[in-house]
Design a protein around this motif. Structure first.
Motif, PDB file in Angstrom:
ATOM      1  N   PHE A  36      -4.912 -26.642  37.088  1.00 10.49           N
ATOM      2  CA  PHE A  36      -3.792 -27.404  37.656  1.00 10.49           C
ATOM      3  C   PHE A  36      -4.118 -28.891  37.584  1.00 10.49           C
ATOM      4  O   PHE A  36      -5.243 -29.282  37.277  1.00 10.49           O
ATOM      5  N   HIS A  37      -3.119 -29.719  37.897  1.00 12.87           N
ATOM      6  CA  HIS A  37      -3.338 -31.157  37.936  1.00 12.87           C
ATOM      7  C   HIS A  37      -3.682 -31.610  39.355  1.00 12.87           C
ATOM      8  O   HIS A  37      -3.120 -31.088  40.320  1.00 12.87           O
ATOM      9  N   LEU A  39      -3.208 -34.213  42.103  1.00 13.99           N
ATOM     10  CA  LEU A  39      -2.061 -35.098  42.338  1.00 13.99           C
ATOM     11  C   LEU A  39      -2.266 -35.994  43.560  1.00 13.99           C
ATOM     12  O   LEU A  39      -3.010 -35.641  44.484  1.00 13.99           O
ATOM     13  N   SER A 147       2.326 -24.628  44.853  1.00 14.31           N
ATOM     14  CA  SER A 147       1.723 -25.896  45.282  1.00 14.31           C
ATOM     15  C   SER A 147       2.586 -26.661  46.295  1.00 14.31           C
ATOM     16  O   SER A 147       2.061 -27.377  47.146  1.00 14.31           O
ATOM     17  N   ARG A 163      -3.512 -29.890  44.665  1.00 11.23           N
ATOM     18  CA  ARG A 163      -2.398 -29.413  43.806  1.00 11.23           C
ATOM     19  C   ARG A 163      -1.063 -29.867  44.355  1.00 11.23           C
ATOM     20  O   ARG A 163      -0.015 -29.637  43.753  1.00 11.23           O
ATOM     21  N   THR A 193       8.760 -26.727  35.162  1.00 14.33           N
ATOM     22  CA  THR A 193       7.637 -27.505  35.712  1.00 14.33           C
ATOM     23  C   THR A 193       6.365 -27.345  34.860  1.00 14.33           C
ATOM     24  O   THR A 193       5.722 -28.354  34.532  1.00 14.33           O
ATOM     25  N   PRO A 194       5.987 -26.103  34.459  1.00 14.48           N
ATOM     26  CA  PRO A 194       4.797 -25.994  33.601  1.00 14.48           C
ATOM     27  C   PRO A 194       4.937 -26.794  32.303  1.00 14.48           C
ATOM     28  O   PRO A 194       3.973 -27.398  31.834  1.00 14.48           O
ATOM     29  N   TYR A 197       4.271 -30.577  33.136  1.00 11.27           N
ATOM     30  CA  TYR A 197       2.839 -30.868  33.304  1.00 11.27           C
ATOM     31  C   TYR A 197       2.096 -30.710  31.975  1.00 11.27           C
ATOM     32  O   TYR A 197       1.165 -31.457  31.675  1.00 11.27           O
TER      33      TYR A 197
HETATM   34  O1  C5P Z   1       2.192 -24.258  41.986  1.00  7.28           O
HETATM   35  P1  C5P Z   1       3.462 -24.060  41.230  1.00  7.28           P
HETATM   36  O2  C5P Z   1       3.767 -22.614  40.980  1.00  7.28           O
HETATM   37  O3  C5P Z   1       4.621 -24.793  41.793  1.00  7.28           O
HETATM   38  O4  C5P Z   1       3.208 -24.712  39.809  1.00  7.28           O
HETATM   39  C1  C5P Z   1       4.021 -24.469  38.690  1.00  7.28           C
HETATM   40  C2  C5P Z   1       3.314 -24.948  37.457  1.00  7.28           C
HETATM   41  O5  C5P Z   1       3.259 -26.380  37.432  1.00  7.28           O
HETATM   42  C3  C5P Z   1       1.855 -24.501  37.345  1.00  7.28           C
HETATM   43  O6  C5P Z   1       1.762 -23.240  36.729  1.00  7.28           O
HETATM   44  C4  C5P Z   1       1.273 -25.585  36.475  1.00  7.28           C
HETATM   45  O7  C5P Z   1       1.608 -25.378  35.118  1.00  7.28           O
HETATM   46  C5  C5P Z   1       2.016 -26.832  36.930  1.00  7.28           C
HETATM   47  N1  C5P Z   1       1.311 -27.580  37.995  1.00  7.28           N
HETATM   48  C6  C5P Z   1       0.176 -28.310  37.680  1.00  7.28           C
HETATM   49  N2  C5P Z   1      -0.476 -29.000  38.668  1.00  7.28           N
HETATM   50  C7  C5P Z   1      -0.021 -28.987  39.931  1.00  7.28           C
HETATM   51  C8  C5P Z   1       1.145 -28.270  40.268  1.00  7.28           C
HETATM   52  C9  C5P Z   1       1.794 -27.581  39.266  1.00  7.28           C
HETATM   53  O8  C5P Z   1      -0.256 -28.354  36.521  1.00  7.28           O
HETATM   54  N3  C5P Z   1      -0.683 -29.668  40.843  1.00  7.28           N
END
Ligand code: C5P
Length: 321
Positions: A36-37, A39, A147, A163, A193-194, A197
């Motif tokens: 994950f990223h 943030l 997240s 995250r 969203t994926p 990112y």
């Molecule tokens: O956590 P969530 O299910 O909302 O995240 C969706 C997608 O967004 C993750 O699978 C990832 O690809 C990306 N993401 C990320 N870094 C984060 C939050 C989300 O890379 N901090």
């Protein structure tokens, strides 16, 4: 969260509102060991909200129905996953619920619509099933599901790190409660969203910060921003979204939305929310935002945008009276 421990009185039907969020600040610091990223964000609850109605059933099944046919009511829906996770972690297999979702927040918009529904489900079922989980237990389950879900439980104005699940509340001034946005979204376009990112990683990975120490320096820099300590219309949020920088060049509708919002009179700034494509213009007062939207709604509609005037909210998901 104003809802984690609503009395232990016996209830068999609950209504919960689940507010959307916008990002006043979204900064990508780097990559984490889990992929994950990392943030540094400031998220803000707004008064555009879904409504969730939960009734108990005795057949041990979780049944979900939604007023919007564009949204899956199957096991992939975060509401369903939240209910299953809660039941597996703390309940027993005989617990069931009928959940009805009235969807008002646009889907795939960067407004945490799915996340806030999941947060509302955790809070509602915690009460309906009399599990008596505390705030921390609910927050841990929320982080497991997604997240943004811990933020949706808590709501208001929060610094969100890690995250996105590590929260530090921002003390808002009284005048900030009057701040408002004009929000726009093209109903025919959504952004994954994926994917957003992933694009950031492809384009910017070489510039990402690499160490925990560097991450902490940036978090501290954000904590010390003057606009966060005053958090008022006189020192407004400068609005920054690193995902906007990679999404806007590839999603024409985001460019159009930002242009249309920039053309509106009197706003403090414009930005995309989350991974988009919804965008917003920030106003010092609700009254001003409402007047501007009343004059501009038809123009925005002719450009393909649905629009809302939304005020800032100081709380996340909560029971309806
Ligand atoms: O956590 P969530 O299910 O909302 O995240 C969706 C997608 O967004 C993750 O699978 C990832 O690809 C990306 N993401 C990320 N870094 C984060 C939050 C989300 O890379 N901090």
């Amino acid at each position: 969260m104003n809802a984690s421990n609503r009395g232990k009185d016996s209830v068999d039907q609950l209504r919960i509102h689940a507010p959307a969020k916008i990002n006043l600040h979204l900064e990508i610091l780097g990559l984490r060991a889990d992929g994950f990223h990392e943030l540094a964000m400031v998220m803000q609850s707004i008064d555009l909200a879904d409504q969730i109605e939960i009734t108990s059933n005795t057949d041990g099944l979780i049944k979900l129905s939604i007023d919007d046919p564009n949204l899956s009511a199957g096991e992939d829906n975060l509401i369903f996953r939240a209910a299953e996770l809660l039941r597996c972690s703390y309940g027993n297999k005989n617990l069931g619920a009928n959940i009805y979702l009235q969807k008002n927040i646009p889907i795939g918009a960067g407004l945490a619509g799915g996340s806030t529904d999941a947060a509302a489900t955790l809070v509602g079922l915690n009460t309906l099933w009399k599990l008596d989980l505390d705030k921390q237990q609910l927050s841990n389950l929320a982080a497991e599901l997604g997240s943004d879900i811990p933020f949706c439980l808590e709501g208001g104005t929060q610094l969100c790190f890690g995250r996105g699940e590590k929260l530090e509340p921002v003390k808002a001034s009284a005048s900030s409660s009057d701040m408002a946005i004009i929000l726009v979204k093209d109903p025919t376009v959504s952004v994954s969203t994926p994917w957003a990112y992933g694009r950031s990683k492809e384009i910017n990975e070489k510039n990402y910060l690499k160490s925990d120490l560097a991450f902490e320096d940036r978090r501290q820099l954000l904590r010390e921003q003057s606009w966060l300590s005053s958090f008022s219309p006189s020192d407004p949020p400068p609005l920054n979204n690193d995902l906007q920088k990679v999404v806007a060049p590839e999603v024409q509708v985001v460019q159009n939305a930002l242009k249309a919002l920039s053309d509106l009179p009197g706003s403090i700034g414009v930005a995309m929310s989350g991974s988009g494509p919804s965008c917003f213009a920030l106003y010092s007062t609700y009254k001003q935002a409402k007047e501007v939207l009343a004059r501009s709604r038809i123009k925005l509609e002719s450009l393909g945008f649905k629009s809302w005037c939304c005020s800032f909210q100081s709380e996340g998901v909560g029971f309806d009276q």
